[in-house]
Enzyme design. Structure first.
Site, PDB file in Angstrom:
ATOM      1  N   CYS A 157      -0.279   5.499   7.354  1.00  0.00           N
ATOM      2  CA  CYS A 157      -1.640   5.198   7.784  1.00  0.00           C
ATOM      3  C   CYS A 157      -1.635   4.288   9.004  1.00  0.00           C
ATOM      4  O   CYS A 157      -0.891   3.304   9.064  1.00  0.00           O
ATOM      5  CB  CYS A 157      -2.401   4.532   6.634  1.00  0.00           C
TER       6      CYS A 157
ATOM      7  N   CYS B 123       0.824  -1.212   0.000  1.00  0.00           N
ATOM      8  CA  CYS B 123       0.000   0.000   0.000  1.00  0.00           C
ATOM      9  C   CYS B 123       0.852   1.253   0.000  1.00  0.00           C
ATOM     10  O   CYS B 123       1.833   1.359   0.743  1.00  0.00           O
ATOM     11  CB  CYS B 123      -0.917  -0.008   1.226  1.00  0.00           C
TER      12      CYS B 123
ATOM     13  N   CYS C  67      -9.527 -10.799  22.684  1.00  0.00           N
ATOM     14  CA  CYS C  67      -8.874  -9.869  21.771  1.00  0.00           C
ATOM     15  C   CYS C  67      -7.778  -9.091  22.485  1.00  0.00           C
ATOM     16  O   CYS C  67      -7.333  -8.049  21.995  1.00  0.00           O
ATOM     17  CB  CYS C  67      -9.888  -8.912  21.145  1.00  0.00           C
TER      18      CYS C  67
ATOM     19  N   GLN D  35     -17.563  -9.713  14.322  1.00  0.00           N
ATOM     20  CA  GLN D  35     -16.171 -10.068  14.061  1.00  0.00           C
ATOM     21  C   GLN D  35     -15.706  -9.394  12.768  1.00  0.00           C
ATOM     22  O   GLN D  35     -16.467  -9.226  11.826  1.00  0.00           O
ATOM     23  CB  GLN D  35     -16.018 -11.589  13.950  1.00  0.00           C
TER      24      GLN D  35
ATOM     25  N   CYS E  87      -6.652   0.779  -0.378  1.00  0.00           N
ATOM     26  CA  CYS E  87      -6.667   0.060   0.897  1.00  0.00           C
ATOM     27  C   CYS E  87      -6.617  -1.433   0.613  1.00  0.00           C
ATOM     28  O   CYS E  87      -7.392  -1.943  -0.210  1.00  0.00           O
ATOM     29  CB  CYS E  87      -7.908   0.396   1.713  1.00  0.00           C
TER      30      CYS E  87
ATOM     31  N   CYS F 172      -2.579  -0.088   9.308  1.00  0.00           N
ATOM     32  CA  CYS F 172      -1.647  -1.221   9.292  1.00  0.00           C
ATOM     33  C   CYS F 172      -0.321  -0.784   9.908  1.00  0.00           C
ATOM     34  O   CYS F 172       0.121   0.342   9.702  1.00  0.00           O
ATOM     35  CB  CYS F 172      -1.383  -1.702   7.861  1.00  0.00           C
TER      36      CYS F 172
ATOM     37  N   GLU G  20     -26.032 -11.771  27.644  1.00  0.00           N
ATOM     38  CA  GLU G  20     -25.509 -10.561  26.995  1.00  0.00           C
ATOM     39  C   GLU G  20     -26.019  -9.316  27.720  1.00  0.00           C
ATOM     40  O   GLU G  20     -27.198  -9.242  28.076  1.00  0.00           O
ATOM     41  CB  GLU G  20     -25.942 -10.520  25.523  1.00  0.00           C
TER      42      GLU G  20
END
Length: 401
Positions: A60, A54, A359, A242, A138, A63, A287
């Site tokens: 940016c 890229c 995560c 996700q 992108c 990434c 939840e």
């Protein structure tokens, strides 16, 4: 050539934030393991160094690691998990090969926008900055999302105030792109007509505005859904999904393996039902977000799945050890903060198996320590690289008594 350079010039690993680390402890950004660093700082690429695809890299912030090949990227994610476990005194278990989502697979994104005269900057923020990198290509977004970037510039040139900033949230759903514009004022007829024309001409699934008081739907010809476990689930504004379908599939497969033949399961922090709707047997889905809980309940009832939904804040009112002990397995998918309030009660319960999705390696390791101290064994960890070329780490892990 390598024999002429001191050993310290060889990049041997990557630090947590992605910088290369030489054998003598120097940190060198934008390098890969196997690169050689000369005394003047110049880098000779090694076998794991690739040409970033890229034009916006490394400016940016979307990434951080495009200079790595997949082998080095996977090893980096594995090392992050092993290091987090090691910080809690946990010997690295079987850390499996990483499932890495392919390029151009990200199905949700949050972009920033700024108007300067008739020009609109639209893209991710620069790394560690509020400055917007005006996105012209992108390599992580799904093509359906990136295709909206050029026409959005024209739309926002009319809707954003001069020097004004806003946000753009895009999610790919069953019906198309769900688009949410933040800090955008569209109260007059001209602006309303422009929004309707934009939504129709680009085949949007939904278009909503958030002026600071919550999302307000302006266009939704059909109810917006996402398919989870083969079931179309209504998608509330802001609900978690996700990042890639490939990553979701890898996590679901790992969770199913971890719970084994369990037929009575609790899915804690269930969200829209990513795991609950993909599990065998009877499932209690717990939840705390009301919109997600209602959406999952409606979807499960419509197709008569044996999924029973409990709207419950697990931070304030976690499952008790007695409640947890009634299940043959528990699936745990907390937010980045982990499940500090819930895990000690699971550790003290009689539940025999836990599938933990995380995560955040640091909070996962903290919670893993509590489970191990309570009599569980960490059998294996499956790393998942949904955020390709990013320092973000996701995983699924299997615990058993």
């Amino acid at each position: 050539m390598s024999g002429e350079l001191p050993p310290g010039d060889l990049v041997v690993r990557l630090a947590a934030r992605g910088d290369g680390v030489t054998a003598d402890g120097r940190f060198v950004p934008l390098t890969a393991p196997g690169d050689l660093v000369a005394a003047d700082g110049s880098v000779t690429p090694g076998p794991h160094h690739r040409v970033p695809p890229c034009r916006h890299f490394p400016e940016c912030g979307g990434c951080q690691l495009q200079q790595l090949d997949d082998a080095a990227f996977g090893a980096y994610l594995q090392d992050r998990i092993a290091a987090a476990l090691g910080s809690q005194g946990i010997a690295a278990p079987d850390i499996r090969p990483v499932h890495i989502s392919p390029p151009n697979s990200r199905r949700r994104a949050s972009l920033r926008a700024e108007r300067r005269g008739r020009q609109v900057l639209l893209g991710f923020n620069a790394e560690a900055s509020h400055r917007i990198v005006d996105m012209r290509e992108c390599h992580i977004l799904r093509p359906e999302l990136f295709a909206l970037v050029p026409p959005l510039r024209a739309l926002l040139a009319d809707l954003l105030p001069q020097r004004g900033q806003g946000g753009v949230r895009m999610t790919l759903t069953d019906q198309g792109v769900d688009l949410l514009l933040e800090k955008v004022d569209a109260d007059d007829l001209r602006a309303a007509e422009a929004l309707g024309a934009f939504a129709q001409s680009h085949g949007l699934a939904r278009l909503a505005l958030d002026d600071g008081y919550g999302p307000q739907t302006r266009w939704e010809p059909d109810p917006v859904t996402v398919t989870l476990g083969g079931v179309a689930v209504p998608l509330p504004h802001g609900a978690f999904l996700q990042a890639t379908q490939e990553g979701e599939g890898a996590l679901v497969a790992a969770v199913r393996e971890a719970i084994g033949a369990a037929a009575v399961i609790a899915d804690l922090f269930a969200g829209l039902g990513t795991f609950a709707l993909s599990l065998p047997g009877r499932v209690l889905a717990v939840e705390g977000a009301r919109g997600a809980a209602l959406a999952l309940k409606a979807a499960a009832n419509r197709v008569q799945r044996p999924v029973f939904v409990d709207h419950r804040d697990l931070f304030r009112r976690p499952l008790t050890s007695e409640e947890a002990g009634r299940f043959e397995a528990i699936v745990l998918d907390p937010p980045r903060a982990g499940a500090k309030e819930q895990v000690p009660l699971l550790a003290a319960s009689a539940v025999p198996r836990i599938a933990y999705v995380s995560c955040n390696p640091a909070t996962f390791a903290r919670d893993a320590r509590a489970l191990i101290d309570g009599g569980f064994k960490l059998e294996w960890v499956q790393p998942v690289g949904q955020f390709r070329w990013s320092t973000h780490v996701e995983l699924a892990a299997s615990f058993a008594r």
